[in-house]
Design a protein around this motif. Structure first.
Motif, PDB file in Angstrom:
ATOM      1  N   GLU A  13     -21.803 -41.476  23.893  1.00  0.00           N
ATOM      2  CA  GLU A  13     -20.636 -40.609  23.963  1.00  0.00           C
ATOM      3  C   GLU A  13     -20.924 -39.272  23.288  1.00  0.00           C
ATOM      4  O   GLU A  13     -21.721 -39.202  22.350  1.00  0.00           O
ATOM      5  CB  GLU A  13     -19.418 -41.245  23.263  1.00  0.00           C
ATOM      6  CG  GLU A  13     -18.986 -42.580  23.824  1.00  0.00           C
ATOM      7  CD  GLU A  13     -19.564 -43.744  23.049  1.00  0.00           C
ATOM      8  OE1 GLU A  13     -18.961 -44.841  23.070  1.00  0.00           O
ATOM      9  OE2 GLU A  13     -20.617 -43.560  22.405  1.00  0.00           O
TER      10      GLU A  13
ATOM     11  N   ARG B  96     -12.953 -32.637  25.844  1.00  0.00           N
ATOM     12  CA  ARG B  96     -13.479 -33.423  26.949  1.00  0.00           C
ATOM     13  C   ARG B  96     -14.629 -34.282  26.444  1.00  0.00           C
ATOM     14  O   ARG B  96     -15.639 -33.752  25.988  1.00  0.00           O
ATOM     15  CB  ARG B  96     -13.972 -32.518  28.081  1.00  0.00           C
ATOM     16  CG  ARG B  96     -14.360 -33.292  29.345  1.00  0.00           C
ATOM     17  CD  ARG B  96     -15.132 -32.410  30.291  1.00  0.00           C
ATOM     18  NE  ARG B  96     -15.226 -32.978  31.629  1.00  0.00           N
ATOM     19  CZ  ARG B  96     -16.190 -32.667  32.493  1.00  0.00           C
ATOM     20  NH1 ARG B  96     -17.120 -31.807  32.142  1.00  0.00           N
ATOM     21  NH2 ARG B  96     -16.200 -33.204  33.691  1.00  0.00           N
TER      22      ARG B  96
ATOM     23  N   SER C 112     -17.592 -37.148  27.018  1.00  0.00           N
ATOM     24  CA  SER C 112     -18.515 -37.627  28.046  1.00  0.00           C
ATOM     25  C   SER C 112     -19.159 -38.924  27.579  1.00  0.00           C
ATOM     26  O   SER C 112     -19.383 -39.113  26.385  1.00  0.00           O
ATOM     27  CB  SER C 112     -19.610 -36.593  28.325  1.00  0.00           C
ATOM     28  OG  SER C 112     -19.070 -35.386  28.802  1.00  0.00           O
ATOM     29  N   CYS C 113     -19.461 -39.777  28.518  1.00  0.00           N
ATOM     30  CA  CYS C 113     -20.178 -41.021  28.238  1.00  0.00           C
ATOM     31  C   CYS C 113     -21.304 -41.130  29.260  1.00  0.00           C
ATOM     32  O   CYS C 113     -21.042 -41.388  30.443  1.00  0.00           O
ATOM     33  CB  CYS C 113     -19.248 -42.217  28.322  1.00  0.00           C
ATOM     34  SG  CYS C 113     -20.081 -43.820  28.209  1.00  0.00           S
ATOM     35  N   ALA C 114     -22.517 -40.911  28.797  1.00  0.00           N
ATOM     36  CA  ALA C 114     -23.680 -40.946  29.679  1.00  0.00           C
ATOM     37  C   ALA C 114     -24.358 -42.303  29.563  1.00  0.00           C
ATOM     38  O   ALA C 114     -24.621 -42.783  28.456  1.00  0.00           O
ATOM     39  CB  ALA C 114     -24.647 -39.841  29.312  1.00  0.00           C
TER      40      ALA C 114
ATOM     41  N   ARG D 278     -15.129 -39.962  36.718  1.00  0.00           N
ATOM     42  CA  ARG D 278     -16.530 -40.357  36.666  1.00  0.00           C
ATOM     43  C   ARG D 278     -17.337 -39.615  37.718  1.00  0.00           C
ATOM     44  O   ARG D 278     -16.793 -39.220  38.764  1.00  0.00           O
ATOM     45  CB  ARG D 278     -16.674 -41.874  36.837  1.00  0.00           C
ATOM     46  CG  ARG D 278     -16.324 -42.402  38.197  1.00  0.00           C
ATOM     47  CD  ARG D 278     -16.269 -43.938  38.182  1.00  0.00           C
ATOM     48  NE  ARG D 278     -17.557 -44.537  37.842  1.00  0.00           N
ATOM     49  CZ  ARG D 278     -17.695 -45.808  37.455  1.00  0.00           C
ATOM     50  NH1 ARG D 278     -16.644 -46.605  37.357  1.00  0.00           N
ATOM     51  NH2 ARG D 278     -18.901 -46.283  37.185  1.00  0.00           N
TER      52      ARG D 278
ATOM     53  N   THR E 256     -22.146 -40.945  34.631  1.00  0.00           N
ATOM     54  CA  THR E 256     -21.373 -40.438  33.498  1.00  0.00           C
ATOM     55  C   THR E 256     -19.877 -40.603  33.751  1.00  0.00           C
ATOM     56  O   THR E 256     -19.409 -40.408  34.875  1.00  0.00           O
ATOM     57  CB  THR E 256     -21.681 -38.953  33.247  1.00  0.00           C
ATOM     58  OG1 THR E 256     -23.083 -38.820  32.962  1.00  0.00           O
ATOM     59  CG2 THR E 256     -20.892 -38.407  32.066  1.00  0.00           C
TER      60      THR E 256
ATOM     61  N   TYR F  98     -16.021 -39.451  32.079  1.00  0.00           N
ATOM     62  CA  TYR F  98     -15.417 -38.408  31.259  1.00  0.00           C
ATOM     63  C   TYR F  98     -14.001 -38.803  30.837  1.00  0.00           C
ATOM     64  O   TYR F  98     -13.341 -39.604  31.494  1.00  0.00           O
ATOM     65  CB  TYR F  98     -15.346 -37.098  32.048  1.00  0.00           C
ATOM     66  CG  TYR F  98     -16.668 -36.639  32.582  1.00  0.00           C
ATOM     67  CD1 TYR F  98     -17.035 -36.915  33.891  1.00  0.00           C
ATOM     68  CD2 TYR F  98     -17.561 -35.930  31.775  1.00  0.00           C
ATOM     69  CE1 TYR F  98     -18.259 -36.505  34.399  1.00  0.00           C
ATOM     70  CE2 TYR F  98     -18.788 -35.507  32.275  1.00  0.00           C
ATOM     71  CZ  TYR F  98     -19.124 -35.799  33.579  1.00  0.00           C
ATOM     72  OH  TYR F  98     -20.333 -35.390  34.071  1.00  0.00           O
TER      73      TYR F  98
ATOM     74  N   GLN G  95     -10.842 -36.363  29.782  1.00  0.00           N
ATOM     75  CA  GLN G  95     -10.228 -35.080  29.476  1.00  0.00           C
ATOM     76  C   GLN G  95      -8.958 -35.342  28.681  1.00  0.00           C
ATOM     77  O   GLN G  95      -8.068 -36.060  29.161  1.00  0.00           O
ATOM     78  CB  GLN G  95      -9.907 -34.320  30.765  1.00  0.00           C
ATOM     79  CG  GLN G  95      -9.204 -32.992  30.538  1.00  0.00           C
ATOM     80  CD  GLN G  95     -10.085 -31.972  29.849  1.00  0.00           C
ATOM     81  OE1 GLN G  95     -11.260 -31.832  30.190  1.00  0.00           O
ATOM     82  NE2 GLN G  95      -9.533 -31.250  28.883  1.00  0.00           N
TER      83      GLN G  95
END
Length: 116
Positions: A6, A19, A21-23, A72, A78, A80, A82
């Motif tokens: 994250e 925002r 993110s989760c990669a 996504r 990834t 997301y 928001q």
């Protein structure tokens, strides 16, 4: 093995936006639903938002409906989150999660702090 990372947390004033993110790496997650959870100090981890594998279906905790949006990008592996109109009560460590073959995988979390 699945790794989730994250990013995007930070300190923001009430009413602001972030925002997250989760990669994902180690496995393509395009066929799996994913979710965001959060844990505030002294509280249990709670569900925030979820998204289907295609992105066509989403679900939100009542406390964030209308303010948060999960999405996504399967090409980027990834997910997301928001977050708009942030409130001090949104302060927590935010985690993403995926369940693959009956195993749950979590990221290390990203801190979100909302000042009043």
């Amino acid at each position: 093995q699945v790794q989730l990372v994250e990013s995007g947390g930070g300190l923001v004033q009430a009413g602001g936006s972030l925002r997250l993110s989760c990669a994902a790496s180690g496995r393509t997650l395009s066929r799996y639903p994913m979710g965001w959870f959060r844990q505030a100090p002294g509280k249990e981890r709670e569900f925030v938002a979820g998204i289907s594998w295609s992105g066509g279906s989403t679900d939100y905790a009542n406390s964030v409906k209308g303010r948060f949006t999960i999405s996504r990008d399967n090409a980027k592996n990834t997910v997301y989150l928001q977050m708009n109109s942030l409130k001090p009560e949104d302060t927590a460590v935010y985690y993403c999660k995926v369940r693959v073959m009956l195993s749950d995988y979590w990221g290390q979390g990203t801190q979100v702090t909302v000042s009043s």
